[in-house]
Design an enzyme around this catalytic site. Structure first.
Site: not given
Ligand code: SIN
Length: 293
Positions: A105, A107, A260, A275
């Site tokens: 996906h 984000d 990602h 994040r």
């Molecule tokens: C995400 O932002 O979807 C998670 C990325 C991660 O936990 O490595």
């Protein structure tokens, strides 16, 4: 790995693959960055799409200060609906809370203006597993035939949080059914171009995401067939970069040109990351030459 030394003393940028991804050494992200260092990092992000820094034990304030240099940090919509104003979010996987981001996906592509950049700081990393993969949407576009590129350039796609995401939200201790319902009501499908022009570099990306619902103007069957093929392009490992986290690593990625996927092969071990996403603009498509549609 070839190292390349930059004009900024001590800063070194090393490509991780010939496609995309780079590791940057010789910079301490806990300190305020000089304009020259920041400009170098920003340019590296545009060029390499995802950049990594080892061992940066950032406090929330340092993480936010770094994010502020890239733009306006945004509050994760489910958190905002839960009354939170904090632009830092923690993603924690443990035995009671299994990993939830193990799907390709970009984000929040279900928003009309999805984030442009994400900055992640690894806080607790499991002994094994828990890597994150990124895929280059520039490389996915470049790999299509000119004929399919031209077809895709004329198409738009409805993005929607989707049943799986809403179900995960509904079941999560943090959010629950009320937030899931309000999110679905507040975010009707967002329509985005299938080929997205990068706002800085002008490169074309195949703007796929796990949150795609249907191609506008196509039947469900036609749309599923074409999107299924296009999404399968990012399964090619040659379009991917994989990061084996160590505690306190930082990843900064360009949301417009990457997908990602955080693997779940560490479950049930604890994994905790912090994040922050930077607000972005409405995706657009601009032909590179007047001959393109
Ligand atoms: C995400 O932002 O979807 C998670 C990325 C991660 O936990 O490595």
């Amino acid at each position: 790995m070839d190292g390349s030394v930059c004009a900024v003393p001590g800063l070194r940028i090393r490509k991780l693959t010939s496609t995309f991804g780079a590791q940057i050494d010789g910079v301490d992200l806990r300190q305020p960055l000089s304009n020259e260092t920041f400009t170098t990092i920003q340019a590296a992000l545009v060029e390499h799409q995802v950049i990594f820094f080892r061992a940066q034990d950032l406090t929330e304030a340092q993480h936010r200060a770094l994010a502020d240099r890239f733009g306006l940090p945004g509050v994760y919509p489910p958190a905002r609906l839960a009354g939170k104003t904090d632009d830092m979010s923690y993603i924690e996987d443990n035995a009671e809370s299994p990993p939830k981001a193990d799907d390709w996906h970009t984000d929040i592509s279900w928003a009309a203006e999805p984030p442009k950049i994400a900055i992640l700081n690894a806080r607790i990393i499991p002994e094994h597993g828990g890597d994150t993969l990124w895929a280059s949407l520039f490389a996915a576009y470049d790999g299509l035939s000119p004929t399919l590129q031209a077809i895709c350039a004329r198409l738009s796609v409805r993005h929607h949080p989707g049943a799986d995401f809403l179900e995960k939200l509904k079941r999560s201790k943090q959010f629950g059914p009320d937030i899931a319902e309000r999110l679905a009501a507040e975010f009707p499908p967002a329509v985005h171009p299938l080929v997205r022009t990068h706002p800085v570099s002008g490169r074309q990306a195949l703007f796929v995401s796990g949150f795609m619902d249907q191609i506008v103007g196509m039947s469900r069957a036609e749309s599923d067939l074409l999107l299924g093929y296009l999404k399968s392009r990012i399964e090619d490992p040659n379009l991917q970069v994989r990061w084996r986290w160590r505690p306190f690593d930082v990843a900064i990625w360009d949301e417009a040109s990457t997908n990602h996927r955080a693997l779940s092969d560490h479950y049930p071990q604890l994994r905790r990351v912090r994040r922050c996403t930077i607000e972005g603009e409405r995706p657009f498509y601009r032909p590179v030459s007047p001959n393109e549609t």
